[in-house]
Design a protein around this motif. Sequence first.
Motif, PDB file in Angstrom:
ATOM      1  N   TRP A 300      -2.261  14.624  41.978  1.00 21.22           N
ATOM      2  CA  TRP A 300      -1.154  14.863  42.928  1.00 21.22           C
ATOM      3  C   TRP A 300      -0.081  13.802  42.742  1.00 21.22           C
ATOM      4  O   TRP A 300       1.114  14.121  42.649  1.00 21.22           O
ATOM      5  CB  TRP A 300      -1.704  14.856  44.349  1.00 21.22           C
ATOM      6  N   CYS A 301      -0.474  12.549  42.660  1.00 24.15           N
ATOM      7  CA  CYS A 301       0.490  11.460  42.472  1.00 24.15           C
ATOM      8  C   CYS A 301       1.266  11.628  41.168  1.00 24.15           C
ATOM      9  O   CYS A 301       2.476  11.363  41.118  1.00 24.15           O
ATOM     10  CB  CYS A 301      -0.227  10.102  42.456  1.00 24.15           C
ATOM     11  N   VAL A 310       5.392  21.451  43.819  1.00 31.68           N
ATOM     12  CA  VAL A 310       4.731  20.194  44.208  1.00 31.68           C
ATOM     13  C   VAL A 310       4.934  19.149  43.120  1.00 31.68           C
ATOM     14  O   VAL A 310       5.317  17.997  43.396  1.00 31.68           O
ATOM     15  CB  VAL A 310       3.224  20.421  44.470  1.00 31.68           C
ATOM     16  N   ASP A 311       4.700  19.538  41.888  1.00 35.11           N
ATOM     17  CA  ASP A 311       4.804  18.599  40.773  1.00 35.11           C
ATOM     18  C   ASP A 311       6.233  18.103  40.581  1.00 35.11           C
ATOM     19  O   ASP A 311       6.459  16.935  40.246  1.00 35.11           O
ATOM     20  CB  ASP A 311       4.287  19.247  39.488  1.00 35.11           C
ATOM     21  N   ALA A 312       7.205  18.975  40.800  1.00 37.53           N
ATOM     22  CA  ALA A 312       8.607  18.564  40.686  1.00 37.53           C
ATOM     23  C   ALA A 312       8.920  17.465  41.692  1.00 37.53           C
ATOM     24  O   ALA A 312       9.563  16.460  41.362  1.00 37.53           O
ATOM     25  CB  ALA A 312       9.534  19.762  40.895  1.00 37.53           C
ATOM     26  N   ILE A 330       6.353  20.311  51.499  1.00 38.81           N
ATOM     27  CA  ILE A 330       5.465  21.144  50.681  1.00 38.81           C
ATOM     28  C   ILE A 330       4.394  20.279  50.012  1.00 38.81           C
ATOM     29  O   ILE A 330       3.203  20.604  50.011  1.00 38.81           O
ATOM     30  CB  ILE A 330       6.277  21.915  49.620  1.00 38.81           C
ATOM     31  N   ALA A 331       4.830  19.149  49.435  1.00 44.72           N
ATOM     32  CA  ALA A 331       3.893  18.267  48.727  1.00 44.72           C
ATOM     33  C   ALA A 331       2.881  17.651  49.684  1.00 44.72           C
ATOM     34  O   ALA A 331       1.693  17.516  49.345  1.00 44.72           O
ATOM     35  CB  ALA A 331       4.666  17.170  47.989  1.00 44.72           C
ATOM     36  N   LEU A 335      -1.305  18.273  49.707  1.00 46.06           N
ATOM     37  CA  LEU A 335      -2.320  17.214  49.613  1.00 46.06           C
ATOM     38  C   LEU A 335      -3.354  17.356  50.725  1.00 46.06           C
ATOM     39  O   LEU A 335      -4.565  17.272  50.485  1.00 46.06           O
ATOM     40  CB  LEU A 335      -1.665  15.833  49.693  1.00 46.06           C
ATOM     41  N   VAL A 336      -2.862  17.576  51.931  1.00 45.79           N
ATOM     42  CA  VAL A 336      -3.755  17.579  53.087  1.00 45.79           C
ATOM     43  C   VAL A 336      -4.515  18.897  53.225  1.00 45.79           C
ATOM     44  O   VAL A 336      -5.744  18.900  53.400  1.00 45.79           O
ATOM     45  CB  VAL A 336      -2.952  17.294  54.373  1.00 45.79           C
ATOM     46  N   LYS A 337      -3.793  20.002  53.152  1.00 44.54           N
ATOM     47  CA  LYS A 337      -4.419  21.291  53.446  1.00 44.54           C
ATOM     48  C   LYS A 337      -5.107  21.906  52.211  1.00 44.54           C
ATOM     49  O   LYS A 337      -6.175  22.508  52.333  1.00 44.54           O
ATOM     50  CB  LYS A 337      -3.364  22.260  53.984  1.00 44.54           C
TER      51      LYS A 337
END
Length: 439
Positions: A300-301, A310-312, A330-331, A335-337
Amino acid sequence: MQVPLVLFWFRRDLRFTDNAGLYHALTSGYPVLPLFIFDQHILEQLPSAKDRRVTFIYQALSGLKAESEALGSSVLVRYGKPLEVLGELLQTYQVKAVYANHDYEPAAMDRDQEVAAFLAAKGVSFNTYKDQVIFEKAEIVKDDGSPYRVFGAFKRKWLQNVTASALEPFPSQHNLQHLYKTAPLPMFSLESMGFELAEETAFPASVLPENLIRTYEQTRDLPSLPGTSRLGVHLRFGTISVREMVKQALQLNATWLGELIWREFFMMILFHFPHVVSRPFNLEYEHMQWHNNEELFARWCAGTTGYPIVDAGMRELKATGFMHNRVRMIAASFLVKHLLIDYRWGEAYFAENLLDFELASNNGNWQWCAGTGCDAAPYFRVFNPETQAKKFDKQQEYIRKWVPDVGTSAYPAPMVEHAFARERALATYKQALTQARNR
Protein backbone atom coordinates in the motif's frame (compact mmCIF):
# COMPACT_ATOMS: atom_id res chain seq x y z
CA MET A 1 22.18 48.94 29.52
CA GLN A 2 19.65 46.44 28.16
CA VAL A 3 16.46 47.72 26.60
CA PRO A 4 13.31 46.12 28.08
CA LEU A 5 11.51 44.15 25.39
CA VAL A 6 8.97 41.41 24.76
CA LEU A 7 9.39 38.27 22.69
CA PHE A 8 6.88 37.15 20.11
CA TRP A 9 7.23 33.41 19.67
CA PHE A 10 6.29 32.28 16.15
CA ARG A 11 4.90 28.75 16.04
CA ARG A 12 1.98 28.01 13.67
CA ASP A 13 1.67 31.63 12.53
CA LEU A 14 4.59 32.43 10.24
CA ARG A 15 3.42 35.83 8.98
CA PHE A 16 3.55 39.51 9.92
CA THR A 17 0.06 40.24 8.55
CA ASP A 18 -3.15 39.82 10.60
CA ASN A 19 -1.40 37.95 13.40
CA ALA A 20 -3.29 38.19 16.72
CA GLY A 21 -0.46 37.43 19.15
CA LEU A 22 2.02 39.56 17.23
CA TYR A 23 -0.43 42.48 17.18
CA HIS A 24 -0.83 42.32 20.95
CA ALA A 25 2.94 42.18 21.39
CA LEU A 26 3.48 45.14 19.06
CA THR A 27 0.92 47.23 20.98
CA SER A 28 2.29 46.26 24.40
CA GLY A 29 4.40 49.40 24.74
CA TYR A 30 7.67 47.46 24.48
CA PRO A 31 9.82 46.71 21.41
CA VAL A 32 9.20 43.22 20.05
CA LEU A 33 11.89 40.68 19.20
CA PRO A 34 10.37 37.91 17.01
CA LEU A 35 11.55 34.40 17.86
CA PHE A 36 11.23 30.99 16.24
CA ILE A 37 12.46 27.80 17.90
CA PHE A 38 13.18 24.73 15.83
CA ASP A 39 12.00 22.36 18.54
CA GLN A 40 14.54 19.60 19.03
CA HIS A 41 11.86 17.30 20.47
CA ILE A 42 9.89 17.48 17.21
CA LEU A 43 12.78 17.43 14.75
CA GLU A 44 14.35 14.35 16.32
CA GLN A 45 11.18 12.38 15.54
CA LEU A 46 11.19 13.16 11.82
CA PRO A 47 12.30 10.16 9.75
CA SER A 48 13.89 12.00 6.83
CA ALA A 49 16.71 14.53 6.70
CA LYS A 50 14.96 16.01 3.65
CA ASP A 51 11.61 16.61 5.33
CA ARG A 52 9.69 18.98 3.08
CA ARG A 53 8.01 20.67 6.06
CA VAL A 54 11.32 21.70 7.59
CA THR A 55 12.31 23.22 4.25
CA PHE A 56 8.95 25.03 4.04
CA ILE A 57 9.39 26.50 7.53
CA TYR A 58 12.98 27.46 6.79
CA GLN A 59 11.99 29.30 3.64
CA ALA A 60 9.11 31.06 5.42
CA LEU A 61 11.47 32.19 8.18
CA SER A 62 13.99 33.42 5.63
CA GLY A 63 11.25 35.61 4.16
CA LEU A 64 10.27 36.95 7.58
CA LYS A 65 13.91 37.70 8.40
CA ALA A 66 14.39 39.60 5.16
CA GLU A 67 11.19 41.58 5.77
CA SER A 68 12.14 42.47 9.33
CA GLU A 69 15.74 43.32 8.44
CA ALA A 70 14.50 45.81 5.85
CA LEU A 71 12.89 47.55 8.84
CA GLY A 72 16.05 47.52 10.94
CA SER A 73 15.05 44.50 12.99
CA SER A 74 15.45 40.73 12.62
CA VAL A 75 13.98 37.37 13.58
CA LEU A 76 15.83 35.31 16.16
CA VAL A 77 15.92 31.66 15.04
CA ARG A 78 17.09 29.06 17.54
CA TYR A 79 17.37 25.28 17.62
CA GLY A 80 16.84 23.40 20.87
CA LYS A 81 14.35 22.61 23.60
CA PRO A 82 11.93 25.53 24.18
CA LEU A 83 12.49 25.82 27.94
CA GLU A 84 16.25 25.83 27.51
CA VAL A 85 16.14 28.38 24.68
CA LEU A 86 13.81 30.67 26.60
CA GLY A 87 15.98 30.35 29.69
CA GLU A 88 19.02 31.50 27.71
CA LEU A 89 17.11 34.44 26.23
CA LEU A 90 15.98 35.62 29.67
CA GLN A 91 19.67 35.88 30.57
CA THR A 92 20.56 37.66 27.31
CA TYR A 93 17.71 40.17 27.12
CA GLN A 94 15.57 42.08 29.59
CA VAL A 95 12.38 40.22 28.70
CA LYS A 96 9.16 41.60 30.18
CA ALA A 97 6.75 39.12 28.55
CA VAL A 98 6.49 36.40 25.95
CA TYR A 99 3.63 36.49 23.45
CA ALA A 100 2.36 33.64 21.27
CA ASN A 101 -0.78 32.20 19.72
CA HIS A 102 -2.78 29.24 20.98
CA ASP A 103 -2.11 25.70 19.88
CA TYR A 104 -4.65 22.93 20.47
CA GLU A 105 -2.66 19.73 20.12
CA PRO A 106 -2.23 17.89 23.46
CA ALA A 107 1.58 17.87 23.31
CA ALA A 108 1.66 21.58 22.43
CA MET A 109 -0.71 22.46 25.26
CA ASP A 110 1.45 20.48 27.70
CA ARG A 111 4.50 22.39 26.40
CA ASP A 112 2.76 25.72 26.86
CA GLN A 113 1.74 24.86 30.43
CA GLU A 114 5.38 24.12 31.22
CA VAL A 115 6.49 27.34 29.53
CA ALA A 116 3.92 29.42 31.41
CA ALA A 117 5.01 27.96 34.77
CA PHE A 118 8.70 28.41 33.92
CA LEU A 119 8.24 32.05 32.89
CA ALA A 120 5.98 32.84 35.85
CA ALA A 121 8.71 31.63 38.20
CA LYS A 122 11.02 34.16 36.51
CA GLY A 123 8.46 36.97 36.82
CA VAL A 124 7.74 36.97 33.08
CA SER A 125 4.18 36.72 31.77
CA PHE A 126 3.18 34.36 28.97
CA ASN A 127 0.35 35.84 26.91
CA THR A 128 -1.34 33.71 24.25
CA TYR A 129 -4.19 34.43 21.83
CA LYS A 130 -6.61 32.78 19.41
CA ASP A 131 -5.28 33.04 15.86
CA GLN A 132 -5.38 29.85 13.76
CA VAL A 133 -9.15 29.34 13.97
CA ILE A 134 -12.25 31.51 13.98
CA PHE A 135 -13.76 29.67 16.96
CA GLU A 136 -11.84 27.64 19.51
CA LYS A 137 -12.24 25.40 22.53
CA ALA A 138 -15.81 25.77 23.87
CA GLU A 139 -16.92 28.71 21.71
CA ILE A 140 -19.07 26.48 19.50
CA VAL A 141 -20.87 23.97 21.70
CA LYS A 142 -24.38 22.64 22.21
CA ASP A 143 -26.89 24.65 24.24
CA ASP A 144 -26.09 22.50 27.29
CA GLY A 145 -22.38 23.34 26.97
CA SER A 146 -21.27 19.91 25.73
CA PRO A 147 -19.15 19.60 22.57
CA TYR A 148 -20.65 18.60 19.25
CA ARG A 149 -19.93 15.11 17.94
CA VAL A 150 -21.50 15.49 14.49
CA PHE A 151 -20.24 17.91 11.87
CA GLY A 152 -23.61 19.06 10.50
CA ALA A 153 -24.83 20.43 13.81
CA PHE A 154 -21.45 22.02 14.53
CA LYS A 155 -21.47 23.70 11.13
CA ARG A 156 -24.95 25.18 11.67
CA LYS A 157 -23.94 26.69 15.03
CA TRP A 158 -20.62 27.89 13.55
CA LEU A 159 -22.43 29.73 10.74
CA GLN A 160 -24.83 31.33 13.22
CA ASN A 161 -21.88 32.78 15.11
CA VAL A 162 -19.60 33.94 12.30
CA THR A 163 -20.28 37.67 12.60
CA ALA A 164 -18.15 40.48 11.21
CA SER A 165 -16.52 40.94 14.61
CA ALA A 166 -15.40 37.28 14.60
CA LEU A 167 -13.49 37.98 11.39
CA GLU A 168 -12.01 41.32 12.43
CA PRO A 169 -8.32 41.31 11.43
CA PHE A 170 -5.44 42.19 13.74
CA PRO A 171 -3.44 44.88 11.90
CA SER A 172 -0.04 43.66 13.06
CA GLN A 173 1.50 44.66 9.71
CA HIS A 174 0.76 48.33 10.47
CA ASN A 175 2.67 48.24 13.76
CA LEU A 176 6.00 46.80 12.66
CA GLN A 177 7.76 50.03 13.63
CA HIS A 178 7.67 48.58 17.15
CA LEU A 179 9.96 45.69 16.27
CA TYR A 180 13.16 45.59 18.30
CA LYS A 181 15.98 47.39 16.51
CA THR A 182 18.97 45.15 15.98
CA ALA A 183 21.54 44.15 13.41
CA PRO A 184 20.65 41.05 11.37
CA LEU A 185 20.72 38.01 13.63
CA PRO A 186 22.35 34.76 12.47
CA MET A 187 20.12 31.87 11.41
CA PHE A 188 20.84 28.20 11.89
CA SER A 189 21.53 26.34 8.68
CA LEU A 190 19.44 23.28 7.91
CA GLU A 191 22.64 21.23 7.93
CA SER A 192 23.51 22.31 11.47
CA MET A 193 20.19 20.79 12.61
CA GLY A 194 20.79 17.56 10.71
CA PHE A 195 18.56 18.40 7.72
CA GLU A 196 19.00 19.13 4.04
CA LEU A 197 17.01 21.17 1.55
CA ALA A 198 14.09 19.03 0.35
CA GLU A 199 14.29 18.02 -3.27
CA GLU A 200 10.93 19.60 -4.10
CA THR A 201 10.97 23.24 -3.06
CA ALA A 202 8.27 24.62 -5.38
CA PHE A 203 5.59 24.90 -2.73
CA PRO A 204 1.91 25.68 -3.42
CA ALA A 205 0.98 29.33 -3.86
CA SER A 206 -0.57 31.08 -0.87
CA VAL A 207 -2.95 33.14 -3.01
CA LEU A 208 -5.88 31.42 -4.71
CA PRO A 209 -7.17 32.48 -8.10
CA GLU A 210 -10.72 33.75 -7.56
CA ASN A 211 -12.11 31.57 -10.34
CA LEU A 212 -10.77 28.43 -8.61
CA ILE A 213 -12.75 29.28 -5.48
CA ARG A 214 -15.88 30.10 -7.47
CA THR A 215 -15.81 26.73 -9.26
CA TYR A 216 -14.43 24.75 -6.31
CA GLU A 217 -17.33 22.30 -5.95
CA GLN A 218 -17.14 21.50 -9.68
CA THR A 219 -13.43 20.65 -9.74
CA ARG A 220 -12.37 19.57 -6.26
CA ASP A 221 -13.11 15.85 -6.78
CA LEU A 222 -11.23 15.52 -10.07
CA PRO A 223 -7.59 14.64 -9.31
CA SER A 224 -6.40 15.30 -12.86
CA LEU A 225 -7.30 19.00 -12.50
CA PRO A 226 -5.68 21.70 -10.35
CA GLY A 227 -9.08 22.16 -8.72
CA THR A 228 -8.25 22.12 -5.01
CA SER A 229 -6.83 24.98 -2.97
CA ARG A 230 -3.54 23.33 -1.91
CA LEU A 231 -3.63 25.77 1.02
CA GLY A 232 -3.30 23.09 3.68
CA VAL A 233 0.41 23.72 4.30
CA HIS A 234 -0.15 27.48 4.53
CA LEU A 235 -2.96 27.04 7.06
CA ARG A 236 -0.88 24.48 8.96
CA PHE A 237 2.06 26.85 9.42
CA GLY A 238 0.09 30.08 9.42
CA THR A 239 1.67 31.72 6.40
CA ILE A 240 -1.86 32.91 5.60
CA SER A 241 -4.62 34.27 7.84
CA VAL A 242 -7.61 31.99 8.38
CA ARG A 243 -9.75 35.09 8.93
CA GLU A 244 -8.91 36.28 5.43
CA MET A 245 -9.64 32.83 4.01
CA VAL A 246 -13.04 32.63 5.69
CA LYS A 247 -14.02 36.12 4.55
CA GLN A 248 -13.14 35.16 0.99
CA ALA A 249 -15.05 31.88 1.23
CA LEU A 250 -18.15 33.60 2.63
CA GLN A 251 -18.18 35.86 -0.42
CA LEU A 252 -17.32 33.29 -3.09
CA ASN A 253 -18.14 29.66 -2.32
CA ALA A 254 -20.08 27.82 0.39
CA THR A 255 -18.40 24.48 -0.42
CA TRP A 256 -14.93 25.92 0.12
CA LEU A 257 -16.19 27.50 3.35
CA GLY A 258 -17.40 24.09 4.47
CA GLU A 259 -13.89 22.70 4.14
CA LEU A 260 -12.57 25.44 6.43
CA ILE A 261 -15.31 24.60 8.95
CA TRP A 262 -14.34 20.90 8.80
CA ARG A 263 -10.83 21.97 9.79
CA GLU A 264 -12.16 23.76 12.87
CA PHE A 265 -14.49 20.87 13.70
CA PHE A 266 -11.60 18.43 13.88
CA MET A 267 -9.58 20.89 15.99
CA MET A 268 -12.53 21.14 18.37
CA ILE A 269 -12.77 17.34 18.53
CA LEU A 270 -9.06 17.05 19.32
CA PHE A 271 -9.36 19.68 22.06
CA HIS A 272 -12.38 18.12 23.77
CA PHE A 273 -11.53 14.45 23.13
CA PRO A 274 -7.71 14.23 23.27
CA HIS A 275 -7.91 10.44 23.51
CA VAL A 276 -8.35 10.41 19.71
CA VAL A 277 -4.58 10.89 19.33
CA SER A 278 -4.04 7.25 20.17
CA ARG A 279 -7.50 5.66 20.46
CA PRO A 280 -10.72 5.58 18.41
CA PHE A 281 -13.10 8.47 18.96
CA ASN A 282 -15.82 5.83 19.32
CA LEU A 283 -14.28 3.55 21.92
CA GLU A 284 -16.58 0.69 20.89
CA TYR A 285 -14.06 0.06 18.12
CA GLU A 286 -11.08 -0.15 20.45
CA HIS A 287 -10.83 -3.92 20.18
CA MET A 288 -11.20 -4.27 16.43
CA GLN A 289 -9.55 -7.43 15.13
CA TRP A 290 -7.18 -5.76 12.65
CA HIS A 291 -5.20 -8.10 10.40
CA ASN A 292 -2.18 -5.72 10.24
CA ASN A 293 -0.31 -7.63 7.55
CA GLU A 294 3.06 -5.88 7.19
CA GLU A 295 3.65 -7.12 3.64
CA LEU A 296 0.29 -5.76 2.46
CA PHE A 297 0.93 -2.49 4.26
CA ALA A 298 4.29 -2.14 2.51
CA ARG A 299 2.59 -2.65 -0.86
CA TRP A 300 0.00 0.00 0.00
CA CYS A 301 2.78 2.43 0.91
CA ALA A 302 4.65 1.66 -2.32
CA GLY A 303 1.55 2.05 -4.51
CA THR A 304 1.51 -1.53 -5.79
CA THR A 305 -1.93 -2.68 -4.62
CA GLY A 306 -3.22 -3.44 -8.13
CA TYR A 307 -5.90 -0.76 -7.78
CA PRO A 308 -4.70 2.09 -10.03
CA ILE A 309 -6.47 4.99 -8.27
CA VAL A 310 -5.05 3.89 -4.90
CA ASP A 311 -1.58 3.39 -6.33
CA ALA A 312 -1.64 6.76 -8.10
CA GLY A 313 -2.36 8.51 -4.83
CA MET A 314 0.33 6.69 -2.90
CA ARG A 315 2.93 7.36 -5.59
CA GLU A 316 1.93 11.02 -5.80
CA LEU A 317 2.35 11.30 -2.04
CA LYS A 318 5.81 9.76 -2.07
CA ALA A 319 6.97 11.91 -4.98
CA THR A 320 5.52 15.26 -3.92
CA GLY A 321 4.36 15.25 -0.30
CA PHE A 322 0.82 15.87 -1.55
CA MET A 323 -2.15 13.65 -2.36
CA HIS A 324 -5.40 14.82 -3.88
CA ASN A 325 -8.19 15.03 -1.28
CA ARG A 326 -10.60 12.63 -2.99
CA VAL A 327 -7.79 10.13 -3.50
CA ARG A 328 -6.74 10.40 0.14
CA MET A 329 -10.20 9.19 1.07
CA ILE A 330 -10.09 6.30 -1.41
CA ALA A 331 -6.58 5.22 -0.35
CA ALA A 332 -7.39 5.44 3.35
CA SER A 333 -10.62 3.50 2.98
CA PHE A 334 -8.78 0.82 1.00
CA LEU A 335 -6.15 0.32 3.69
CA VAL A 336 -8.68 0.03 6.48
CA LYS A 337 -11.66 -1.66 4.88
CA HIS A 338 -10.06 -3.78 2.12
CA LEU A 339 -6.90 -4.82 3.97
CA LEU A 340 -8.19 -4.55 7.56
CA ILE A 341 -5.08 -2.68 8.63
CA ASP A 342 -5.35 -0.42 11.67
CA TYR A 343 -6.11 3.14 10.58
CA ARG A 344 -3.33 4.33 12.91
CA TRP A 345 -0.74 2.73 10.62
CA GLY A 346 -2.01 4.78 7.70
CA GLU A 347 -2.42 7.88 9.83
CA ALA A 348 1.23 7.64 10.90
CA TYR A 349 2.40 7.11 7.30
CA PHE A 350 0.51 10.21 6.16
CA ALA A 351 1.91 12.13 9.15
CA GLU A 352 5.44 11.30 7.99
CA ASN A 353 4.90 12.17 4.34
CA LEU A 354 2.24 14.87 3.92
CA LEU A 355 3.53 18.39 3.46
CA ASP A 356 0.26 19.70 4.88
CA PHE A 357 0.13 17.23 7.79
CA GLU A 358 -1.91 18.64 10.64
CA LEU A 359 -2.73 16.36 13.57
CA ALA A 360 -6.41 17.19 14.05
CA SER A 361 -7.40 16.94 10.38
CA ASN A 362 -5.25 13.90 9.67
CA ASN A 363 -6.62 12.04 12.66
CA GLY A 364 -10.19 13.16 12.06
CA ASN A 365 -10.19 12.18 8.40
CA TRP A 366 -8.56 8.81 9.02
CA GLN A 367 -11.10 8.00 11.71
CA TRP A 368 -13.89 9.15 9.38
CA CYS A 369 -12.63 6.74 6.71
CA ALA A 370 -12.20 3.96 9.26
CA GLY A 371 -15.70 4.44 10.66
CA THR A 372 -14.29 4.85 14.18
CA GLY A 373 -14.69 8.63 14.34
CA CYS A 374 -17.36 11.28 14.73
CA ASP A 375 -19.47 10.47 11.71
CA ALA A 376 -23.24 10.30 11.46
CA ALA A 377 -22.96 7.33 9.07
CA PRO A 378 -22.18 3.83 10.40
CA TYR A 379 -19.13 1.72 9.59
CA PHE A 380 -20.55 0.10 6.44
CA ARG A 381 -19.31 2.78 4.00
CA VAL A 382 -16.76 0.87 1.88
CA PHE A 383 -15.55 2.71 -1.22
CA ASN A 384 -15.10 0.68 -4.38
CA PRO A 385 -11.79 1.93 -5.87
CA GLU A 386 -12.77 0.96 -9.40
CA THR A 387 -16.10 2.79 -9.22
CA GLN A 388 -14.40 5.82 -7.72
CA ALA A 389 -11.82 5.85 -10.52
CA LYS A 390 -14.51 5.65 -13.22
CA LYS A 391 -16.43 8.48 -11.59
CA PHE A 392 -13.60 10.89 -10.81
CA ASP A 393 -10.82 9.95 -13.29
CA LYS A 394 -12.87 8.74 -16.25
CA GLN A 395 -10.11 9.28 -18.81
CA GLN A 396 -7.44 7.93 -16.43
CA GLU A 397 -5.39 11.11 -16.80
CA TYR A 398 -4.44 11.16 -13.13
CA ILE A 399 -3.83 7.41 -13.01
CA ARG A 400 -1.59 7.38 -16.10
CA LYS A 401 0.43 10.29 -14.79
CA TRP A 402 1.39 8.47 -11.60
CA VAL A 403 1.02 4.82 -12.65
CA PRO A 404 2.57 4.64 -16.12
CA ASP A 405 2.85 0.86 -15.80
CA VAL A 406 -0.93 0.41 -15.57
CA GLY A 407 -2.18 -1.98 -18.25
CA THR A 408 1.24 -3.58 -18.71
CA SER A 409 2.56 -6.93 -17.53
CA ALA A 410 4.62 -5.08 -14.93
CA TYR A 411 1.54 -3.85 -13.11
CA PRO A 412 0.34 -6.18 -10.34
CA ALA A 413 -3.07 -7.82 -10.16
CA PRO A 414 -5.43 -6.52 -7.45
CA MET A 415 -4.19 -7.73 -4.08
CA VAL A 416 -7.72 -8.43 -2.85
CA GLU A 417 -11.10 -8.76 -4.57
CA HIS A 418 -13.47 -5.89 -3.72
CA ALA A 419 -16.67 -7.81 -3.01
CA PHE A 420 -14.83 -10.28 -0.77
CA ALA A 421 -13.03 -7.47 1.07
CA ARG A 422 -16.26 -5.56 1.61
CA GLU A 423 -18.08 -8.53 3.14
CA ARG A 424 -15.08 -9.36 5.32
CA ALA A 425 -14.87 -5.77 6.58
CA LEU A 426 -18.58 -5.61 7.40
CA ALA A 427 -18.39 -8.87 9.31
CA THR A 428 -15.29 -7.78 11.23
CA TYR A 429 -16.77 -4.44 12.22
CA LYS A 430 -20.07 -6.03 13.22
CA GLN A 431 -18.26 -8.57 15.38
CA ALA A 432 -16.23 -5.82 17.09
CA LEU A 433 -19.37 -3.83 17.90
CA THR A 434 -21.21 -6.90 19.17
CA GLN A 435 -18.33 -7.83 21.46
CA ALA A 436 -17.99 -4.26 22.73
CA ARG A 437 -21.68 -4.05 23.59
CA ASN A 438 -21.63 -7.42 25.34
CA ARG A 439 -18.72 -6.48 27.58
